[in-house]
Design an enzyme around this catalytic site. Sequence first.
Site, PDB file in Angstrom:
ATOM      1  N   ILE A  53      35.415  -7.351 -15.747  1.00 57.41           N
ATOM      2  CA  ILE A  53      34.090  -6.904 -15.317  1.00 57.41           C
ATOM      3  C   ILE A  53      33.044  -7.676 -16.103  1.00 57.41           C
ATOM      4  O   ILE A  53      33.034  -7.662 -17.340  1.00 57.41           O
ATOM      5  CB  ILE A  53      33.929  -5.394 -15.541  1.00 57.41           C
ATOM      6  CG1 ILE A  53      34.916  -4.627 -14.642  1.00 57.41           C
ATOM      7  CG2 ILE A  53      32.502  -4.949 -15.270  1.00 57.41           C
ATOM      8  CD1 ILE A  53      34.918  -3.143 -14.884  1.00 57.41           C
ATOM      9  N   TYR A 144      30.386  -1.381 -30.530  1.00 57.44           N
ATOM     10  CA  TYR A 144      30.715  -0.595 -29.344  1.00 57.44           C
ATOM     11  C   TYR A 144      29.593   0.392 -29.023  1.00 57.44           C
ATOM     12  O   TYR A 144      29.102   0.460 -27.888  1.00 57.44           O
ATOM     13  CB  TYR A 144      32.028   0.138 -29.564  1.00 57.44           C
ATOM     14  CG  TYR A 144      32.393   1.114 -28.467  1.00 57.44           C
ATOM     15  CD1 TYR A 144      32.814   0.666 -27.223  1.00 57.44           C
ATOM     16  CD2 TYR A 144      32.312   2.487 -28.684  1.00 57.44           C
ATOM     17  CE1 TYR A 144      33.154   1.562 -26.210  1.00 57.44           C
ATOM     18  CE2 TYR A 144      32.648   3.386 -27.684  1.00 57.44           C
ATOM     19  CZ  TYR A 144      33.066   2.921 -26.456  1.00 57.44           C
ATOM     20  OH  TYR A 144      33.391   3.803 -25.466  1.00 57.44           O
TER      21      TYR A 144
END
Length: 319
Positions: A53, A144
């Site tokens: 992605i 993250y």
Amino acid sequence: MTSAGLTLVTGASGFVGRALCDELVRRRMPVRCVVRQHTAGDLPDDRIQVGDIGLATDWSRALEGVQTVVHLAARVHVIREASSDPLAAFRATNVQGTLNFASQAASAGVRRFVFVSSVKVNGEQTRAGHAFSEADTPAPQDAYGTSKLEAETGLCRLARETGMDVVIIRPPLVYGPGVKANFGAIMKRVKQGWLLPLDAVHNQRSLVALDNLVDFIVTCLSHPQAANQTFLVSDGNDLSTPELVRGLARAAGVVARLLPVPVWALRAGASLLGKGDAMQRLCGNLQVDISKARSLLGWVPPVSVDEGLRRAVAGMQKT
């Protein structure tokens, strides 16, 4: 609540994705699964492989006829980071890939985009008795968490520009049948009767059972009051680490074996072994306030902590 129509689930072969697809099928809600690579097994037949992605991903075929999206796919934590620039690697998938997908979804007429983010957007720990809320200023501490925050910001901007509803969900640690990583390791050690030096830990941590998270995601697909909101979600019953160990032991039908070792000694030993972050998760506080989900959506976690732990242990015993 209104029908969500055809729902597209990314990351459908993952821990949360499989459970979500199963629940949508159980409720007879049409679902299309997106996987990174071909996956045999128990996913619904309507599945599409998209590969990695990113900015170049073409979502047109996957989005045909879709009314709602649950975006679970992401670059997550890796134990041995290979990238020389971890933040750039997280951004490529979690920010650029997500916003490219969401932009195509809006153009395709998707009504609602549910984005499963992370409590790491809020931060890594809380002070005792001071739970995170949706109103807090975000304070991610790693690449993250930063990438998830940047994705949230971009999605909110896209919602304003296009009119597509965006719902953001920030779960803490998710546990349930098939859970791995640190939670899975603790379950295994409890079941095997290890003596764990954690009885002097006096903390509080919010967790969310897999079934509770799935139920909340399904609620957010169609609830009118969820539109363009951010939610924290948990079991609504926080546990200390010793309480968690005892709960797992009850679920496994064994005796919890706990030794009271001072927290300072645990932290010092973990630091020497390079396990300081893991010990922080065992000893520190991380609480979330789910009063917004309760009041705005009328949502109540359908599964108790004890039942969630029982299901997690039962799932471990089947593997």
